[in-house]
Write an enzyme that holds these catalytic residues in place. Structure first.
Site, PDB file in Angstrom:
ATOM      1  CG  ASP A   1      28.568  37.163  31.557  1.00  0.00           C
ATOM      2  OD1 ASP A   1      28.411  37.138  32.454  1.00  0.00           O
ATOM      3  OD2 ASP A   1      28.854  38.380  30.520  1.00  0.00           O
TER       4      ASP A   1
ATOM      5  CG  ASN B   1      46.028  45.307  28.500  1.00  0.00           C
ATOM      6  OD1 ASN B   1      47.337  44.135  27.367  1.00  0.00           O
ATOM      7  ND2 ASN B   1      45.534  44.651  29.610  1.00  0.00           N
TER       8      ASN B   1
ATOM      9  N   GLY C   1      34.478  36.838  41.076  1.00  0.00           N
ATOM     10  CA  GLY C   1      34.787  36.486  42.728  1.00  0.00           C
ATOM     11  C   GLY C   1      34.232  37.920  42.995  1.00  0.00           C
TER      12      GLY C   1
ATOM     13  CG  HIS D   1      45.025  36.091  36.053  1.00  0.00           C
ATOM     14  ND1 HIS D   1      44.316  34.839  36.203  1.00  0.00           N
ATOM     15  CD2 HIS D   1      44.606  36.310  34.943  1.00  0.00           C
ATOM     16  CE1 HIS D   1      43.014  35.459  34.814  1.00  0.00           C
ATOM     17  NE2 HIS D   1      42.960  35.958  34.173  1.00  0.00           N
TER      18      HIS D   1
END
Ligand code: AMP
Length: 396
Positions: free
Chosen positions: A280, A7, A330, A179
């Site tokens: 954050d 990546n 999540g 995503h």
């Protein structure tokens, strides 16, 4: 079969080496500050992390360092580069043509180069990363896995914006969605848990960047990110969906150029913009616990917007079998999951609040209350594994 997943970002290159026979990650790491000075962190599950400063003038130097580490007598996990059967590359954007993961040849790269305007931040470094890997490993197949391709089957009415149609034809302005590799992975896991390939699933990928996707029969039917990853729910520093006229209004009111207005909405908005504290979520939670009004407000806005999108997708799909939470927020923010799922019993979404507060981290958890019509899961995402799997399937 061993597969290397790469990546590449503008100044970084993340890697993971998978053994697909055992589904194990043999080693992974990160090259940083490419083109600046350079450092590498290399991790093996059985050894302390190795960190070093290494000069990385370009992506090629970084991938050469990765291969040297993977084959190193002490730090390595393979005897030679020939053990790597194929390389999977993450691309954020596959445009309209790369509708599925593909072995990358000259045509694919030419097409990816032609669409860098759609994806100016991630496109060029991903292509440089691929080219560097191809030079260093010319004898294996390189596969591109595109975040957008999961959305290739969406209906036209879900991806065409209600703006002059010529703008779509001329500039390809439409909803692409992002995503997708993460949503595909967790939606697939949820379908497995439900034992129903045709299930209606809403996946909430909530991290520094956040998106929500509706999936039916294993195909995405709608998603909250759009032409760019700016659309949808509020994020760390991105506003998410707002009245589009706000953009031109702040340009005039604050005397900003288009680039400056873009920066406000991409880098200075979202959780950071509302709270004025941090992008954050953990910092905002801490401030909220100490009574900070804007921190509390930022979290309320986030939960409100997630709920709104989840509800709209239930309407769109005429029901839902499972709601999934994944990614940093999540998977970890229990209070957010509780807040989002609160007062959703009309839709059949009800969680066991005590278990939600106590379920183990980093594992799949079924949060559904006894008798709830809809399942609510936490499913840790694994985009790299999905890339490795596509690479294996296209090259074995
Ligand atoms: P990601 O982009 O998936 O790495 O997610 C990053 C986001 O996850 C950041 O906003 C973090 O604050 C958030 N996050 C990570 N751990 C926690 C946690 N324990 N509680 C709340 N948020 C968390």
């Amino acid at each position: 079969m061993k597969i290397l997943v790469v990546n590449a970002g503008s100044s970084s290159l993340k890697y993971q080496l998978f053994d697909m026979d055992t589904n194990e990650v043999l080693a992974k790491g990160l090259c940083e500050r490419i083109g600046i000075d350079g450092s590498v962190t290399h991790k093996r599950p059985d050894k302390p992390d190795y960190k070093a400063n290494v000069d990385f003038p370009d992506h090629r130097a970084a991938i050469e360092c990765v291969l040297a580490l993977l084959t190193d007598k002490e730090k390595g996990v393979i005897a030679s580069v020939e053990e790597i059967s194929a390389v999977g590359h993450r691309f954020a954007h596959g445009g309209e043509k790369l509708r599925a993961s593909a072995v990358l040849g000259a045509d694919e790269i030419k097409y990816l180069e032609s669409i860098v305007g759609l994806n100016p931040l991630h496109g060029p470094p991903a292509i440089s990363g691929f080219k560097a890997c191809k030079e260093v490993m010319p004898n294996v197949n390189h596969v591109g896995v595109f975040d957008t391709s999961y959305y290739s089957d969406m209906e036209d009415y879900a991806y065409i914006y209600p703006i002059p149609y010529e703008l779509y034809e001329k500039h390809k302005i439409r909803r692409y969605g992002f995503h997708g590799t993460s949503h595909r992975y967790v939606a697939g896991k949820a379908a497995e848990l439900l034992g129903n390939k045709n299930a209606k699933i809403i996946t909430c990928h909530l991290g520094n960047g956040s998106s929500i996707t509706a999936t039916v029969n294993g195909k995405a039917v709608d998603t909250s990110m759009g032409f760019t990853p700016q659309d949808g729910v509020p994020m760390g520093t991105r506003s998410g969906a707002i009245d589009p006229t706000v953009v031109t209004y702040i340009q005039k009111a604050e005397g900003l150029t288009a680039e400056e207005a873009d920066k406000v909405l991409n880098k200075e908005a979202g959780l950071y913009g509302v709270s004025g504290i941090s992008s954050d979520c953990r910092d905002i939670r801490e401030a909220a616990a100490n009574g900070n009004y804007r921190a509390k407000l930022a979290m309320k806005i986030l939960c409100h917007n997630i709920k709104k999108i989840v509800g709209s997708y239930v309407a769109e799909m005429n029901g839902v079998d499972a709601v999934v939470f994944t990614a940093g927020i999540g998977e970890n923010d229990r209070d957010l999951r509780q807040e989002v799922c609160k007062e959703m019993s009309f839709l059949g979404i009800e969680i066991d609040e005590a278990y939600n507060q106590n379920c183990p981290r980093g594992e799949i958890a079924d949060l559904s209350a006894k008798g709830a019509k809809v399942k609510t899961f936490v499913i840790p995402t694994n985009e790299e594994y999905m890339i490795a799997l596509d690479t294996q399937n296209l090259t074995k």
